[in-house]
Design a protein around this motif. Structure first.
Motif: not given
Length: 326
Positions: A139-141, A166-169, A216-218
């Motif tokens: 899913n997209i965050d 976690l993919i940050d394009a 955006g940290a978990v």
């Protein structure tokens, strides 16, 4: 309708007896509501297809309203891209990572590969593709990044060799969040975006994390819901009231779980291998996987791989859009 569970608790119950559409998918998954066209996308992972069904008309033969893109790679999940017309291009989870699919030509191009996870900027491109693995759900965050899991590919012996990435394009980075995982499944957020949920299917557990809406940290992983039953939690969606609607593979149902982790309802379906729901207004569209003759009743087998629909009187959260780099 209502009933009581094994603990004597009252449950809301919805009974679904007929399919909305039956394409006999090998592994139907990843339903996604395309707002721009009022259509529903979903994938067949086993057959490597992206199906799109037009919801604007209630035709007696809904199969005539379906368009299909055939790929040469497993496709597991789709997402709209910020600033891009979804009629033209969408993001997909493919075998080796995240790709952008041209829906007219059927061609796709990778924008991130799992093999490049966690390497430094100067080493980008040095990773290797793992032929044993493919993507699964994701899913997209709220920051436009793609959370996407990997697992053993179809036809190979299932092993705890997958990961959640976690993919940050936009930033050009891919990070490993959890490893090993056997079947990483849905990722989603609470209505205030402060809680991230992640389903670990083989552990039969939905994990919850604190999600920092600024960075955006978990953090603070804890079990949110542990499933007690023979089936495995698969895909889920979150409604505007904070409830999770969790498909259970092998149990012919979708569970309604409150934001406090309490089971309060279930949708009962006429086939066993339920994979994932998706909100369209107050309706849930629900995908399923195929079964072989002898794996269930004649009805369960005939309706396996079908798409189902039920009104649950609450709306779902809108999805976030995938952000590409400049």
């Amino acid at each position: 309708m209502s009933t009581t569970d094994a603990k004597g608790e009252q449950l809301q119950v919805w009974n679904v007896t007929e399919p909305y559409l039956n394409l006999h998918c090998g592994l139907g998954e990843g339903p996604y509501y395309e707002t721009a066209t009022h259509s529903l996308r979903f994938v067949d992972i086993r057959e490597r297809r992206v199906h799109t069904v037009d919801l604007t008309a209630d035709h007696t033969s809904r199969s005539t309203l379906v368009t299909t893109v055939q790929l040469d790679t497993p496709v597991t999940v789709t997402a709209d891209i910020e600033g891009v017309n979804p009629r033209d291009r969408i993001a997909i989870g493919a075998k080796y990572g995240v790709a952008v699919l041209d829906r007219r030509s059927g061609e796709y191009e990778y924008v991130a590969r799992f093999g490049d996870a966690d390497v430094t900027a100067g080493e980008q491109g040095k990773g290797k593709d793992n032929e044993r693995l493919r993507s699964n759900d994701g899913n997209i965050d709220p920051h436009g990044r793609f959370w996407l899991g990997t697992m053993t590919d179809i036809g190979l012996d299932l092993q705890p060799e997958g990961s959640l990435f976690l993919i940050d394009a936009a930033a050009g980075t891919t990070r490993t969040i959890r490893h090993p995982v056997t079947i990483p499944n849905s990722v989603g957020w609470s209505p205030d975006n402060r809680t991230l949920y992640f389903t670990d299917s083989t552990a039969r557990t939905i994990h919850a994390y604190d999600y920092d809406v600024t960075s955006g940290a978990v953090s603070n992983e804890r079990p949110f819901y542990v499933h007690d039953g023979p089936g495995e939690p698969d895909g889920f969606r979150v409604d505007v009231e904070g409830n999770l609607w969790q498909a259970v593979y092998g149990e012919s149902r979708v569970l309604k779980i409150t934001a406090q982790g309490k089971l309060v309802g279930e949708i009962r379906l006429p086939t066993r291998c339920i994979t994932c729901p998706q909100f369209v207004g107050t309706e849930l569209f629900i995908t399923s996987a195929g079964m072989e003759p002898g794996e269930g009743t004649d009805e369960e087998v005939e309706l396996s791989g079908a798409l189902f629909r039920v009104d649950v009187s609450v709306k779902g959260l809108d999805p976030f859009l995938f952000k590409l780099g400049s």
